[in-house]
Every structure is written in structure tokens, then in C-alpha cells.
Design a protein around this motif. Structure first.
Motif, PDB file in Angstrom:
ATOM      1  N   TRP A  63      -9.124   2.775  -1.843  1.00  0.00           N
ATOM      2  CA  TRP A  63      -7.964   2.576  -2.672  1.00  0.00           C
ATOM      3  C   TRP A  63      -7.822   1.148  -2.894  1.00  0.00           C
ATOM      4  O   TRP A  63      -6.663   0.880  -3.923  1.00  0.00           O
ATOM      5  N   ILE A  64      -8.067   0.377  -2.062  1.00  0.00           N
ATOM      6  CA  ILE A  64      -7.750  -1.209  -2.288  1.00  0.00           C
ATOM      7  C   ILE A  64      -8.456  -1.947  -3.346  1.00  0.00           C
ATOM      8  O   ILE A  64      -9.791  -1.925  -3.316  1.00  0.00           O
TER       9      ILE A  64
ATOM     10  N   HIS B 211       1.034  -1.204   0.066  1.00  0.00           N
ATOM     11  CA  HIS B 211       0.194   0.059   0.001  1.00  0.00           C
ATOM     12  C   HIS B 211       1.050   1.286  -0.041  1.00  0.00           C
ATOM     13  O   HIS B 211       1.991   1.143   0.621  1.00  0.00           O
TER      14      HIS B 211
ATOM     15  N   GLU C  47      -3.293  -1.769  -5.071  1.00  0.00           N
ATOM     16  CA  GLU C  47      -4.133  -0.632  -4.919  1.00  0.00           C
ATOM     17  C   GLU C  47      -4.784  -0.186  -6.494  1.00  0.00           C
ATOM     18  O   GLU C  47      -4.127  -0.510  -7.402  1.00  0.00           O
TER      19      GLU C  47
ATOM     20  N   SER D 147      -3.279   4.193   0.909  1.00  0.00           N
ATOM     21  CA  SER D 147      -3.946   3.621   2.040  1.00  0.00           C
ATOM     22  C   SER D 147      -3.454   3.790   3.433  1.00  0.00           C
ATOM     23  O   SER D 147      -2.060   3.507   3.566  1.00  0.00           O
TER      24      SER D 147
ATOM     25  N   VAL E 268      -1.594  -6.116  -0.301  1.00  0.00           N
ATOM     26  CA  VAL E 268      -2.703  -5.588  -1.012  1.00  0.00           C
ATOM     27  C   VAL E 268      -2.257  -4.917  -2.141  1.00  0.00           C
ATOM     28  O   VAL E 268      -0.998  -4.659  -2.260  1.00  0.00           O
TER      29      VAL E 268
END
Length: 236
Positions: free
Chosen positions: A74-75, A37, A94, A40, A92
Motif C-alpha cells: 500500500w505504501i 497509514h 498510501e 498498511s 507514509v
């Protein structure tokens, strides 16, 4: 095994602290690593994980946590994996900003699906395709994909405004405005692409081509912005 122990204790009149038992049994979540990330916030991902209530792998519902993390603006995707004995890795990916969307004088970054990623402000806005109006975010990518087939127009793209969530008003960097109809916007773009005189008008700038009337085209020259007055001389 933990469930059987809890049931046996219940039948014998005892209440077990299952979180405590799970930690003793080696199921405790002692460390969480976040990767992937940039935009985030850590705290938002940790809030989605709900560590205040989820302290062991026995209490962790990976599918629910994954769904909560992927609901963050954002994910795009989230993957959870356990690293023995007590570490949880969360990786994650984005979403990528695709366009700038203006609604009620506020500006937002959106991705290709029209999802709002973040509000933006300031005098300098990101150099992304600019869309304006209610409903413009969801239609931004399909409109740009359609417009890309007409390079004479798309090369000068400035802003696309969604009017009454029914049709598009296309503004080019040279001052040309194209009022597209609610139905048949492809036909209007095809008409420009197939007519050399219309293409010259589009390239020349400061003209409005209005295709809203069924079966007809209205062409209106637009006033060019007035040149700034020369600064007064300082004299001698």
C-alpha cells in the motif's frame, strides 16, 4: 565519533558494544511514531524498520529503511525524521485503489500503475473499473485513458478482459461486447465514434462488434437473458 571510539578500542584489544555506547551517547531510538497509514499494518512497517537489530540512530540506514517500507503493497512514499532526543517519526502516503483486477477467479485491488494492493473477497466487490486476465493490471490505466476519449462507450463500461495478453475484449453494461484487435484498437474505437449506425448499435446493447478481422467488421446479435417465469398463482 562512534567509529573512532570503536577503532581505538579494537587497537587496544577491546570489543565495544556499539549499540550500547550509542544509546549512552544519546543516539538510542526510544520511540517510533507512525503517521499517514490506513490500510498498511503497523507490524509490517515495524518489520521493515527492523527494530530488533536497529536500536540506535547510529545503526539506522534511512535510505535502506525507506526503500523497504516503500516496497510494502500500500505504501507510495515514506519519510523518516529524527526528533531529539530519541524519537523517530515515520510519515507514509498510501496508494489509491484504481481498479479491480480478476485473475484465476481471485480478485485484487490495484493502483494506477497496476501494483497489487490487496486481495478482496466476498459477495460485494468495490465499485471500481473491472479488469480481467493476465496482463490486464499493467494495461488498465492506459486503456481507460484511451477509452475516455469515446464517451458513448466509456459511459457504459462494465469490464475489460485481456485476451492472451495481446488484445482487449470490452464489455458494456447494456450487453454490448466489442472485440478489439491486437493492433489498431484505437482505429476500431474511432470507427465506432465516427459512424452513427455503429454508435446506435453500441447504445442499443446485446450486440457483439468484432474488429479482429483485418479490414472488416463482424456484427452478431446476442441473445437477451430469458425473463424469469412468473410465480405460480396461489389460487383462491
Amino acid at each position: 565519533a562512534l567509529g573512532a571510539a570503536e577503532e581505538a578500542a579494537r587497537l587496544n584489544g577491546y570489543t565495544l558494544d556499539m549499540q550500547h555506547v550509542a544509546r549512552i551517547a544519546g543516539f538510542g531510538i526510544d520511540q517510533v511514531n507512525l503517521k499517514g497509514h490506513t490500510f498498511s499494518f503497523d507490524r509490517d512497517i515495524f518489520d521493515a524498520l527492523d527494530l530488533a537489530n536497529v536500536k540506535t540512530f547510529a545503526a539506522l540506514d534511512p535510505a535502506a529503511v525507506k526503500a523497504r517500507i516503500e516496497r510494502l503493497p500500500w505504501i507510495d512514499t515514506a519519510e523518516l525524521s529524527r526528533v531529539y532526543p530519541g524519537r523517530l517519526d515515520i510519515r507514509v502516503t498510501e496508494r489509491t485503489p484504481y481498479a479491480l483486477w480478476t485473475r484465476d477467479d481471485r480478485h485484487y485491488l490495484i493502483d494506477k500503475t497496476g501494483r497489487v494492493l490487496a486481495a478482496v473477497s466476498g459477495d460485494t466487490l468495490p465499485k471500481l473499473p473491472h479488469f480481467v486476465g493476465e496482463g490486464a493490471a499493467a494495461g488498465a490505466a492506459p486503456f481507460m485513458e484511451q477509452l475516455a476519449r469515446y464517451p458513448e462507450i466509456s459511459a457504459s463500461f462494465a469490464t475489460a478482459e485481456r485476451v492472451s495478453d495481446r488484445r482487449w475484449r470490452l464489455k458494456l453494461t447494456n450487453g454490448t461486447t466489442i472485440e478489439l484487435p491486437a493492433d489498431g484498437e484505437v482505429g476500431a474505437l474511432e470507427a465506432i465514434a465516427g459512424d452513427e449506425a455503429l454508435k446506435r448499435l453500441v447504445v442499443a446493447g446485446n450486440t457483439t462488434l468484432d474488429f479482429r478481422g483485418p479490414g472488416r467488421l463482424a456484427i452478431r446479435p446476442e441473445k437477451q437473458p430469458a425473463a424469469p417465469a412468473p410465480a405460480p398463482g396461489t389460487g383462491s
